[in-house]
Motif scaffolding. Sequence first.
Motif, short mmCIF file in Angstrom:
data_model
loop_
_atom_site.label_atom_id
_atom_site.label_comp_id
_atom_site.label_asym_id
_atom_site.label_seq_id
_atom_site.Cartn_x
_atom_site.Cartn_y
_atom_site.Cartn_z
N GLU A 2 41.01 34.18 42.29
CA GLU A 2 40.93 35.63 42.94
C GLU A 2 40.80 36.68 41.91
O GLU A 2 41.22 36.63 40.84
CB GLU A 2 42.21 35.88 43.67
N ILE A 3 39.54 37.28 42.27
CA ILE A 3 39.15 38.46 41.25
C ILE A 3 39.61 39.91 41.74
O ILE A 3 39.20 40.06 42.90
CB ILE A 3 37.56 38.44 41.33
N VAL A 4 40.28 40.43 40.99
CA VAL A 4 40.72 41.72 41.23
C VAL A 4 39.60 42.80 40.52
O VAL A 4 39.51 42.79 39.41
CB VAL A 4 41.98 42.09 40.52
N PRO A 5 38.96 43.56 41.43
CA PRO A 5 38.08 44.49 40.98
C PRO A 5 38.47 45.45 40.30
O PRO A 5 39.47 46.20 40.68
CB PRO A 5 37.51 44.99 42.33
N LEU A 7 31.46 34.31 41.87
CA LEU A 7 32.17 33.18 41.07
C LEU A 7 33.26 32.67 40.99
O LEU A 7 33.76 31.41 41.51
CB LEU A 7 31.47 33.14 39.83
N GLY A 8 34.28 33.73 41.13
CA GLY A 8 35.49 33.62 41.52
C GLY A 8 35.93 32.75 42.83
O GLY A 8 36.49 32.03 42.94
N ALA A 9 34.95 33.17 44.04
CA ALA A 9 35.09 32.52 45.24
C ALA A 9 34.67 31.09 45.07
O ALA A 9 35.64 30.27 45.62
CB ALA A 9 34.17 33.33 46.16
N GLU A 10 33.84 30.74 44.17
CA GLU A 10 33.27 29.39 44.16
C GLU A 10 34.53 28.65 43.25
O GLU A 10 34.51 27.41 43.77
CB GLU A 10 32.13 29.30 43.24
N LEU A 11 35.15 28.93 42.41
CA LEU A 11 35.96 28.34 41.61
C LEU A 11 37.56 28.44 41.99
O LEU A 11 38.45 27.93 41.25
CB LEU A 11 35.82 28.72 40.07
N GLY A 12 37.85 29.20 42.94
CA GLY A 12 38.85 29.32 43.38
C GLY A 12 40.14 30.26 42.64
O GLY A 12 41.24 30.29 42.45
#
Length: 291
Positions: A63-66, A56-61
């Motif tokens: 950046e998600i840090v795992p 979802l982060g990729a879709e909404l711009g």
Amino acid sequence: MMKATTGITDLHCHTNASDNTFSVEEVVRQASEAGVATLAITDHDTTAAVPAALRLGAELGVEIVPGIEISAYDFDRKRRAHILGLFVRPEHSSLAQLCAPTVELRSRLSQEMTQRLAAAGYRITWEGVRRYAADGSSVYKQHIMNALVDLGYADELFGDLYRKLFSRGERGEPGIAYMPMRYVDARDAIRAVLEAGGVPVLAHPGQLGNFEAIPGWVDCGLQGIEVYHPSHNVEDRGRALHAAAEHGLIVTGGADFHGGYGDSGWPLGSIDAGPECMAALRGQVQLNKVR
């Protein structure tokens, strides 16, 4: 460090995979709407929400840090400690093997708490409590209190009834629903994060009184310290900054967002770790790869 106008970096956030009232989809969307550019998903003892957050982060711009927040313990000083793992590989076996017993025990103790309350006359059932944690890895005290509030026993989650039922007994008798929890050694948590390719960060040391343990934990691999956190006052931030400078630790920060189970005065993006923090973390990840 308060909220910036754009490009916010919030490195401490939960979802309903642990103890947030919001799903991972709701959390990432709220982050996007709040102007958060980089968000670490750091659920307690699980990385279950990370894959969906990345998509979802990729879709909404965003950046998600795992990430992960490991519930740990300082056995030398007999106090709790929380270790954040940032940029971990969420599927890594070291994290699962270390955290699985904690996840299982937490739910088992929550079931026993619920049974104690039912025996004491509260109209509460384990099946009813579990519904509040349907998408999570564990059942928490927050879910039990949520059920009690909805049953009309209290008007707020963390008020007088919570203190009465779940008190550890530090100033008197423990609450009738208090069940002591066993945690993993903080040093093992640090090692597991390193094995999973991440950067181990000491979370909110002022809140849990962990400053004295820092030198020893640095020796076993601690690489960062959470300076900016809702629980930290000016003195805590000063001590954390001093520890960072003394031991070469990366300075991080985040709102520790728990939705309805947290402090509403600190929404997503209300604390910004800043671009320098992200640059330092990325650099440390690369250094860890060549060690």
